[in-house]
Every structure is written in structure tokens, then in C-alpha cells.
Write a protein that holds these residues in place. Structure first.
Motif, short mmCIF file in Angstrom:
data_model
loop_
_atom_site.label_atom_id
_atom_site.label_comp_id
_atom_site.label_asym_id
_atom_site.label_seq_id
_atom_site.Cartn_x
_atom_site.Cartn_y
_atom_site.Cartn_z
N MET A 184 0.83 -1.21 0.00
CA MET A 184 0.00 0.00 0.00
C MET A 184 0.87 1.26 0.00
SD MET A 184 -2.91 -1.37 2.67
CE MET A 184 -3.63 0.22 3.04
N LEU A 185 1.91 1.24 0.83
CA LEU A 185 2.80 2.41 0.88
C LEU A 185 3.55 2.59 -0.44
CD1 LEU A 185 4.25 2.04 4.49
CD2 LEU A 185 2.86 3.94 3.64
N SER A 186 3.86 1.47 -1.10
CA SER A 186 4.57 1.57 -2.38
C SER A 186 3.69 2.17 -3.47
CB SER A 186 5.07 0.19 -2.82
OG SER A 186 3.98 -0.65 -3.17
N ILE A 187 2.37 2.08 -3.28
CA ILE A 187 1.45 2.65 -4.27
C ILE A 187 1.21 4.13 -3.97
CG2 ILE A 187 -0.94 2.59 -5.13
CD1 ILE A 187 -0.84 -0.46 -4.68
N ILE A 282 -18.03 0.43 8.40
CA ILE A 282 -16.85 1.28 8.61
C ILE A 282 -15.84 1.05 7.49
CG2 ILE A 282 -14.88 1.71 10.14
CD1 ILE A 282 -16.72 0.93 12.49
N GLY A 283 -15.66 -0.22 7.08
CA GLY A 283 -14.75 -0.52 5.98
C GLY A 283 -15.19 0.10 4.68
N ASN A 284 -16.50 0.08 4.42
CA ASN A 284 -17.02 0.67 3.17
C ASN A 284 -16.81 2.18 3.14
OD1 ASN A 284 -17.84 -1.75 2.04
ND2 ASN A 284 -19.85 -1.68 3.02
N VAL A 285 -16.94 2.81 4.32
CA VAL A 285 -16.65 4.25 4.40
C VAL A 285 -15.20 4.50 4.00
CG1 VAL A 285 -16.42 6.23 5.97
CG2 VAL A 285 -18.42 4.73 6.12
N GLY A 286 -14.32 3.62 4.49
CA GLY A 286 -12.90 3.75 4.12
C GLY A 286 -12.69 3.51 2.63
N TYR A 287 -13.44 2.53 2.04
CA TYR A 287 -13.30 2.28 0.60
C TYR A 287 -13.72 3.50 -0.20
CZ TYR A 287 -13.22 -2.60 2.18
OH TYR A 287 -12.93 -3.76 2.81
N VAL A 288 -14.83 4.11 0.22
CA VAL A 288 -15.33 5.31 -0.49
C VAL A 288 -14.28 6.41 -0.43
CG1 VAL A 288 -17.07 7.14 -0.47
CG2 VAL A 288 -17.77 4.75 -0.13
N GLY A 289 -13.70 6.58 0.78
CA GLY A 289 -12.67 7.62 0.92
C GLY A 289 -11.47 7.33 0.03
N ILE A 312 -7.37 -0.89 -3.66
CA ILE A 312 -8.69 -1.24 -3.11
C ILE A 312 -8.71 -2.70 -2.66
CG2 ILE A 312 -11.13 -1.49 -3.65
CD1 ILE A 312 -10.22 1.39 -3.32
N THR A 313 -8.08 -3.58 -3.45
CA THR A 313 -8.00 -5.00 -3.07
C THR A 313 -7.22 -5.16 -1.77
OG1 THR A 313 -8.03 -5.64 -5.41
CG2 THR A 313 -7.27 -7.29 -3.83
N TYR A 314 -6.10 -4.42 -1.65
CA TYR A 314 -5.30 -4.49 -0.43
C TYR A 314 -6.08 -3.99 0.78
CZ TYR A 314 -1.12 -5.57 -3.17
OH TYR A 314 -0.21 -6.18 -3.99
N VAL A 315 -6.84 -2.91 0.58
CA VAL A 315 -7.64 -2.37 1.68
C VAL A 315 -8.65 -3.41 2.15
CG1 VAL A 315 -9.36 -0.64 2.33
CG2 VAL A 315 -7.35 0.03 1.02
N ARG A 316 -9.29 -4.08 1.19
CA ARG A 316 -10.28 -5.12 1.54
C ARG A 316 -9.61 -6.27 2.29
NH1 ARG A 316 -15.30 -5.00 -0.38
NH2 ARG A 316 -15.85 -3.46 -1.97
N ASN A 317 -8.38 -6.59 1.90
CA ASN A 317 -7.67 -7.71 2.53
C ASN A 317 -6.96 -7.34 3.83
OD1 ASN A 317 -8.45 -9.37 0.42
ND2 ASN A 317 -6.56 -9.07 -0.73
N PHE A 318 -6.82 -6.03 4.07
CA PHE A 318 -6.01 -5.58 5.21
C PHE A 318 -6.71 -5.88 6.54
CE2 PHE A 318 -4.20 -2.23 8.03
CZ PHE A 318 -2.89 -2.68 8.00
#
Length: 613
Positions: A184-187, A282-289, A312-318
Motif C-alpha cells: 500500500m505504501l509503495s502505491i 466502517i470498511g465501506n466508508v474507508g473504501y469510499v474515501g 482497493i484490493t489491499y484495503v479489503r484484505n487488510f
């Protein structure tokens, strides 16, 4: 007492949230059991890390394919080129190879982990079985059967299952968190900051739900134990319940418990069920952001579309490994609690000491060299050292004698037999067999001297042939049949449809009490002991069966030293010696005629059995 009352709620099951008293110490002991498999564990960890790394890299590579496709579509739209299918095919081939390798790594480490956990489970159960044989009977006097069985079954299973899950997940989750955070940081550090804002919120929500649902789950488990206990009692005693018209009361009690279970269960399920919607929201709010910020960065800073997809995939898996880590900690607590109970049992110090330099009573071929003389010398014993029940017991029993032990309930009749078999250790005094102190013999040799026919006839689930052969496992079928014939049970067995291959069910309810007793006499015949212990068991059988049992016992006692715990004094008139006991003391010794002539304690006992006649 019912099984439910003996075991208590939950039958020794690990309750949700139950914790070990010494978590670190227990885990350290558990790792000692894993020590022989450190090489396998190292391979498991290596393959687990490899599988996780490949899985983490995959979304970034998939993002490259998405970027190539998006750039090709734009080039085609602007007529500056077209879609590079060769590049996309190459990327997807690489992705497929990663997934295949990751799958193989997962399979190998799962296969190895299953082997390690089952080996540890096997060793634990083996040590528990050996420990049970080393513990004295007085230990089991203090522990319920359900408690001991729970350690062998539930607790070992808990250790096995949680080990299989947690060792892999600990490393997988740690590598996943670190790897995804790095990717994620590399992106984009901006997107990573946005994604991390929602993590503590999800954690706080999950902690809130878990803390409030825990008590409902415990209440559900406790109430479930009560419901199961009530059902078990009603099923086991359904004849008595019907005989006393207890159906209405039974149903009312079940409805009360069931209502209580319903109340606790729906609260527990509701509280646990809302965790996923809350954390998902809460996760979906983060995805939207992340999507909004990703779009902004794509327009203004040239962030690639494929990188946004990968992010987005990484966020879902995090969130998944974070949740798994929290679950692992709960699992480890449960594992430690279960393992602690197992280790407490294995470390129980109250073991039976065996002879350091045992005296052999066998010949060169391994057969017992025994005459059957028994001597009790100043024997003192109490189950509780402060409450002595056998006081200075002295007796000499010559080989081949028939000795009856009589007395009122609690006089110490059965205790004498338990001491002879060395089920309990003497407080003081000595017991000799053929002049050899029984403490100088191994327990295996000592108990090989005896054959027992007890009042509670014990038969295992299996065929009649197998139950009789339990007396001597290497006996031939012909020897088993001969033993049955000597015990006057052969005729009955042959009237059964399957004869000696008739299967006795688990509760031994498909044969009568008298038939069970005759089978145990046949088993004793087969073992061909030099010393017999007979706990008369004719009080609950009909007259004809009683005569058969008496004949079987008389046949069995011929030429053997016999100890008969007598309840019906009319059955021991021919005994060579009668020991009359009262409150742990031998108050009279003699044969039937001598004791009656004394008109003492024995005469009162004997005459009292015929007062109603």
C-alpha cells in the motif's frame, strides 16, 4: 446420582473466554511437545510465508494487467494505438503461475501441519492413558468420571484443533499485515493514511461487540448444558418418570430451560451477528474515501488505474488478518486453558509407587509360581488418614481355603479386598502372599494372581466370546467355550441366535443380570487364578439363576484360595473361615457352627436375616 449432576454444566467443555491461569508457562510446555517437529515447523513457516507473499504480490500484478488494458482502450479511443493483448497475456500467465505456486505451498504446509498436530495429539492421549494406569483409585474418588474424560477428549481436541489453526495463522497474518502495508505504501502514502484511519474504528467496534456478547455466549453454553442434562436424565430414567406420571413436570421444566436458552442464544447470536455489518460499514466508508482520493490522485498526480484497483484490493484484505490476529489470541487463550488442564492431569504427583527391585513370582517360562497363602499383619488403613476404618487387622489364610468376610454395611469388607489387590496403600502393616510382601511385587504380577467376580458385573461392548476372552487374551475359542461350560453359561449362550458371536450392547441391556454374572464367572475361569475374590451378586436374580450362579462359584472356588464378601449369610455356611467385621475390626473368627455356638455378633447378623421368615 445422575450423569448430569456428576459432571456439572457443560461436561468439562471449555467455556468461551476461559483463560489459563499461567498462559506463558502452559504455552512453553506445549512448545516442548512441538520440539521434535521443529524442522517440520520451520518448513511450514517457510511455505506459509511463501504462500502469503505470492498472494500479496498477485493484486499488484493484476493491477498491471488492468493498467495495460485501460491504456490500450485510451490509445484505441484516441487512435494512438491499441490494446497490447500479448502484454496482458504475459501478465495473466505470470499471475496464474503465482496462484498455482501459492496453492501448492498452502497444500504442503497444511499437510505437514496436520501431521505435526496429530502426532502431538497422539502423544498427549498416550501419556494420559499411561497416567491413568499409574494413578491410585483415591485420585478418581475425588474426580468425576466426566472431568477425567473431558481432559482426554474435549481438552486434547481443543489443543489439536487450535494448534492446527493458530500456528499457521500467526505467521500468515503477520506476513500479510506487513506485506500489504508495504504494498500500500509503495502505491501511495496518501491512500495508505486514508485506509489506516478506519482500522482503529473497526477494532474498537469489534472490541465493543465482543465484550458485550461474551457473557451471552457463556450464558448460552451454561443453559445448553442444563438443557442437555435435563434431557439426559429424563431419557435415562424415562421408565421411572412415566411410572410416577412425571411427564407434565418434565415438559414444564424443559420449557423453562428451553426458554432460558432461547433468551441467551438470540442475544448472543444477535450481538455476534451485528459485528460484520458494523465493521463492513466502517470498511465501506474507508473504501469510499480511498476511491475519492484515488480518483483525485489519478487526475492530478497521474496515479495508475491498475494501482488504484490493487490498492482497493489491499484495503479489503487488510482488515482480514487483523481480525484473524484477534481471533488467534482468543484461540490461544482457549488452547492454553485446555492444555493447562491436560498438563495438570499429567503432572499429578499422586502416583502409585511400584516396587523398585521387584521380586519375581514367575518361572522361566513366565508362568506364575503361586500356592495361594495370604497373611494380613497389623494392617491399618483409612481412606482419610484421620479416619481409620481398618484397625490392626491380622489373619492367616492357608492355600485353598474359602474365607468369607461378613459384617454390616461400612464394616470394611470390600476395603479388605481393595487392599489385597493394592488398589490403595496401607497406612501401616503388611500383606503377604506366599510369604512375599505385596509391595515387593509389580502390580502386574500381583493382580495376575487374582480373579474377580464382582457384584456389579462389568461387560464391555463386544461379542460374548470377546468378553469371556478378556480373562486371558491369548485363549483359544475352545478354551473360552470350556470356561463357559464350567460356569454353567454355555447352554444359555448356544440358545442365542448368534451364539458366542452375540454382540453385547453398550449398556449390556440385551442380557439379564444373572446372565452377565455367569459370563463374569466364565471370564474368571478362563484366567485360572490362584486366588479368587467373589462379591456375591445373587440378590437381584431369580431363584433358578441364583442356583446356577452358586454352582458356578462353587465350581470356580475348587482348589483355589477364595475371599467371599457375603451378603446372604446362608450362602457361606461351608466356608473354612468366616471373618466377622464391624467398624474395621475383626470381632469374631471361626466357621459357621463355631460362630453360631458363641451366640455373638455373627449369630445376631445371621438370625436377623431370618426373623421375617
Amino acid at each position: 446420582m445422575s450423569e448430569r449432576n456428576r459432571r456439572g454444566p457443560g461436561h468439562g467443555r471449555m467455556m468461551p473466554g476461559e483463560k489459563a491461569k499461567n498462559f506463558k508457562g502452559t504455552i512453553a510446555k506445549l512448545f516442548k511437545y512441538l520440539r521434535p517437529y521443529y524442522l517440520s515447523l520451520a518448513v511450514i513457516i517457510l511455505f506459509s510465508i511463501g504462500s502469503t507473499v505470492f498472494t500479496i504480490i498477485a493484486p499488484r500484478i493484476l493491477g498491471q494487467a488492468t493498467t495495460a488494458l485501460a491504456q490500450g482502450l485510451i490509445a484505441k479511443y484516441t487512435q494512438a494505438g491499441g490494446i497490447d493483448f500479448a502484454l496482458i497475456r504475459s501478465i495473466l500467465t505470470k499471475l496464474l503461475a503465482l496462484y498455482v505456486i501459492s496453492g501448492l505451498f498452502t497444500y504442503v504446509q497444511g499437510w505437514l501441519m496436520a501431521g505435526v498436530t496429530q502426532n502431538v495429539t497422539y502423544r498427549l492421549r498416550k501419556e494420559i492413558a499411561e497416567k491413568i494406569n499409574r494413578l491410585p483409585l483415591k485420585y478418581f474418588d475425588k474426580q468425576t468420571h466426566g472431568e477425567v474424560l473431558s481432559r482426554v477428549t474435549n481438552d486434547v481436541d481443543t489443543v489439536s484443533q487450535s494448534l492446527n489453526q493458530s500456528i499457521q495463522q500467526v505467521f500468515t497474518s503477520a506476513v500479510t499485515i506487513i506485506g500489504i502495508l508495504y504494498m500500500m505504501l509503495s502505491i501511495s502514502w496518501q491512500l495508505t493514511l486514508m485506509a489506516l484511519i478506519v482500522v482503529p474504528l473497526s477494532g474498537m467496534a469489534a472490541a465493543f461487540v465482543v465484550s458485550h456478547s461474551q457473557r451471552y455466549f457463556k450464558a448460552q453454553q451454561d443453559t445448553l448444558g442444563n438443557v442437555n442434562g435435563h434431557i439426559e436424565e429424563m431419557y435415562g430414567g424415562h421408565i421411572v418418570m412415566k411410572a410416577f406420571n412425571g411427564e407434565e413436570k418434565s415438559v414444564a421444566e424443559f420449557n423453562r430451560l428451553n426458554e432460558k436458552l432461547y433468551d441467551a442464544a438470540w442475544k448472543a447470536q444477535f450481538m455476534s451477528g451485528i459485528m460484520m455489518p458494523i465493521t463492513s460499514f466502517i470498511g465501506n466508508v474507508g473504501y469510499v474515501g480511498c476511491c475519492v482520493l484515488g480518483g483525485y490522485l489519478a487526475i492530478h498526480e497521474g496515479l495508475l488505474v491498475g494501482d488504484i484497483q490493487a490498492f482497493i484490493t489491499y484495503v479489503r484484505n487488510f482488515n482480514q488478518p487483523i481480525t484473524q490476529t484477534a481471533q488467534i489470541m482468543n484461540v490461544l487463550q482457549s488452547t492454553a486453558a485446555a492444555a493447562e488442564r491436560v498438563f495438570e492431569f499429567l503432572e499429578e504427583e499422586e502416583e502409585i509407587p511400584d516396587a523398585a527391585n521387584p521380586v519375581s513370582i514367575r518361572d522361566e517360562e513366565g508362568n506364575l509360581r503361586l500356592k495361594g497363602n495370604v497373611t494380613f499383619e497389623d494392617v491399618v488403613f483409612g481412606y482419610d488418614p484421620e479416619k481409620i476404618i481398618i484397625h490392626d487387622f491380622n489373619a492367616y489364610i492357608a492355600r485353598g481355603s474359602q474365607v468369607a468376610i461378613v459384617g454390616p454395611t461400612g464394616a470394611g469388607k470390600t476395603t479388605i479386598v481393595k487392599l489385597l489387590m493394592r488398589f490403595y496403600e496401607l497406612n501401616s502393616g503388611r500383606i503377604y502372599i506366599d510369604g512375599k510382601d505385596i509391595t515387593t511385587l509389580t502390580r502386574h504380577d500381583l493382580r495376575d494372581c487374582f480373579g474377580m467376580v464382582l457384584q456389579d458385573a462389568w461387560l464391555s461392548s463386544g461379542t460374548i466370546m470377546e468378553n469371556i476372552r478378556y480373562g486371558r487374551m491369548d485363549a483359544t475359542d475352545e478354551e473360552v467355550i470350556q470356561a463357559a461350560d464350567n460356569a454353567y453359561v454355555d447352554h444359555f449362550i448356544r440358545t442365542l441366535e448368534d451364539g458366542y458371536q452375540t454382540v453385547i450392547n453398550e449398556e449390556s441391556t440385551n442380557i439379564s443380570q444373572g446372565q452377565k454374572q455367569l459370563l463374569t464367572i466364565a471370564r474368571a475361569f478362563l484366567s485360572d487364578p490362584k486366588i479368587l475374590i467373589l462379591d456375591e451378586a445373587t440378590s437381584s436374580v431369580d431363584t433358578r439363576t441364583e442356583i446356577l450362579i452358586q454352582k458356578g462359584m462353587e465350581n470356580l472356588m475348587k482348589g483355589r484360595t477364595s475371599f467371599v464378601i457375603a451378603h446372604r449369610l446362608s450362602t457361606i455356611r461351608n466356608a473354612d473361615m468366616i471373618l466377622v467385621m464391624d467398624h474395621g475390626d475383626i470381632v469374631e473368627i471361626g466357621n459357621h457352627e463355631e460362630l453360631l455356638a458363641k451366640n455373638g455378633f455373627y449369630a445376631k447378623l445371621y438370625n436377623s436375616q431370618f426373623e421375617q421368615a
